[in-house]
Scaffold this motif. Structure first.
Motif: not given
Length: 141
Positions: A82-83, A87-88, A123-124, A129-131
């Motif tokens: 995710l980095p 993502h939000v 991050f999760f 499944g949205n980052g």
């Protein structure tokens, strides 16, 4: 000429289960449910004080859009990716206890610190499944 007086109004997420997704954001981030207009499809509007809104919209099965940004078999499902992925990000003042709460809920996380050593990040994924990223301290300027 560029737009003037621009600010972020809301982020929307389409979901086949907006109630489940709303519960996640209420429980994890403290969003509150607010009144939403009546549409021909279900919506839930959430607010995070002072002025950030998240609109959860019932998935339209006729669009054939993917349910989320990853599938259960995709390698991107690992939060380590995710980095550099979509993502939000939210900032919290209680970073360590926030991360502990995620772990206690069984949410898979990837923790790191920015190269300057000043900002911690986790991050999760939400249930669709949205980052998501949460960082320590004030938002980056």
């Amino acid at each position: 000429m560029a737009a003037q007086g621009t600010c972020l109004n809301h982020v929307s997420r389409e979901s086949s289960d907006i109630k489940r997704l709303a519960q996640f954001y209420i429980e994890i981030f403290g969003f509150e449910k607010v009144e939403a207009p009546r549409f021909e499809f279900d919506v839930i509007w959430l607010k995070l004080a002072p002025s950030f809104y998240l609109h959860l919209i019932e998935r339209d099965p006729t669009t054939k859009l993917p349910e989320g940004p990853w599938s259960a078999t995709s390698a991107v499902a690992d939060p380590k990716n995710l980095p550099r992925g979509h993502h939000v990000c939210f900032s919290v003042s209680n970073f360590d206890s926030f991360v502990q709460n995620l772990k206690e809920k069984g949410i898979q996380v990837h923790e790191r610190t920015q190269p300057d050593g000043k900002t911690k990040q986790v991050f999760f994924f939400d249930p669709d499944g949205n980052g998501l990223e949460v960082s320590s301290g004030a938002p980056a300027t």
